[in-house]
Design a protein around this motif. Structure first.
Motif, PDB file in Angstrom:
ATOM      1  N   GLU A  72       0.838  -1.201   0.000  1.00  0.00           N
ATOM      2  CA  GLU A  72       0.000   0.000   0.000  1.00  0.00           C
ATOM      3  C   GLU A  72       0.873   1.252   0.000  1.00  0.00           C
ATOM      4  O   GLU A  72       1.796   1.383   0.792  1.00  0.00           O
ATOM      5  CB  GLU A  72      -0.906   0.001   1.237  1.00  0.00           C
ATOM      6  N   GLY A  73       0.593   2.177  -0.948  1.00  0.00           N
ATOM      7  CA  GLY A  73       1.331   3.436  -1.015  1.00  0.00           C
ATOM      8  C   GLY A  73       2.634   3.362  -1.782  1.00  0.00           C
ATOM      9  O   GLY A  73       3.398   4.327  -1.803  1.00  0.00           O
ATOM     10  N   PHE A  74       2.892   2.222  -2.450  1.00  0.00           N
ATOM     11  CA  PHE A  74       4.137   2.070  -3.200  1.00  0.00           C
ATOM     12  C   PHE A  74       3.852   1.765  -4.662  1.00  0.00           C
ATOM     13  O   PHE A  74       2.789   1.284  -5.035  1.00  0.00           O
ATOM     14  CB  PHE A  74       4.997   0.947  -2.606  1.00  0.00           C
ATOM     15  N   GLY A  75       4.826   2.046  -5.492  1.00  0.00           N
ATOM     16  CA  GLY A  75       4.785   1.734  -6.907  1.00  0.00           C
ATOM     17  C   GLY A  75       6.197   1.441  -7.371  1.00  0.00           C
ATOM     18  O   GLY A  75       7.092   1.209  -6.557  1.00  0.00           O
ATOM     19  N   CYS A  76       6.396   1.496  -8.664  1.00  0.00           N
ATOM     20  CA  CYS A  76       7.692   1.116  -9.224  1.00  0.00           C
ATOM     21  C   CYS A  76       8.115   2.114 -10.292  1.00  0.00           C
ATOM     22  O   CYS A  76       7.366   2.365 -11.240  1.00  0.00           O
ATOM     23  CB  CYS A  76       7.598  -0.285  -9.816  1.00  0.00           C
TER      24      CYS A  76
END
Length: 201
Positions: free
Chosen positions: A48-52
């Motif tokens: 949750e709250g992360f991406g790449c």
């Protein structure tokens, strides 16, 4: 967690893990690559709250941020040809440098860095404000060469639909067919601009 597919090649799942938040794909024969698709495989979502962040390392030119993935945007297609700009090296990008091919090699590296979404948005905003294209498709209204290329492709695709075996030097094309294409083409441009050319890739 990630997959990668270069247009015209087999799917790549040979991801090399650097650490918990960094990984990369090797892209052999990089000079022949036009587009690459990067996607989540669907088995493990981002926290949750992360991406790449998706970076491209080109031998001798350094890193270029291409764009990002997230749970809401699990795949993206990036245009590699003609999108590389001068870049700055960051600590995140340095993590990949000890794993890279020699500068004379034709292998490019597609680096993936899991980061907080807020941090990714700041990186993408700085690219957009600097005028660097983040997404895979060029802005046809600002790139006359790309626009001309898409128009010619559109014409060839249209004519190929009537010739059966494609367009070759031996195929005679009636001027009435080109006139019909031209009228149809202008109608589409007047109705909605040149956006339909981006979808015709």
């Amino acid at each position: 967690m990630f997959g990668c597919c270069v247009a015209g090649r087999l799917l790549q799942t040979n991801l090399t893990q650097v650490d918990d938040t960094h990984a990369y794909f090797e892209l052999p024969n990089a000079s022949a690559i036009n587009h690459v698709c990067v996607f989540l495989l669907g088995d493990v979502p981002f926290p949750e709250g992360f991406g790449c962040a998706v970076h491209l390392y080109w031998p001798g030119k350094g890193f270029q941020l291409l764009g990002m993935l997230s749970n809401e945007k699990p795949s993206a297609i990036f245009r590699l040809r003609s999108t590389f700009s001068s870049s700055t090296t960051s600590a995140t990008q340095d993590r990949f440098s000890s794993f890279l091919a020699a500068p004379n090699d034709v292998i490019a590296i597609l680096g993936l860095s899991i980061e907080p979404l807020a941090q990714l948005q700041v990186q993408l905003a700085s690219l957009q404000s600097a005028g660097v294209l983040v997404e895979s498709r060029p802005d046809l209204t600002r790139d006359p060469a790309a626009l001309a290329e898409r128009i010619v492709k559109h014409l060839f695709n249209y004519i190929s639909g009537f010739t059966g075996g494609g367009v070759t030097p031996e195929v005679a094309v009636p001027m009435s067919l080109i006139a019909k294409w031209y009228e149809s083409f202008l109608g589409k441009v007047r109705a909605g601009g040149v956006g339909f050319l981006e979808r015709a890739e």
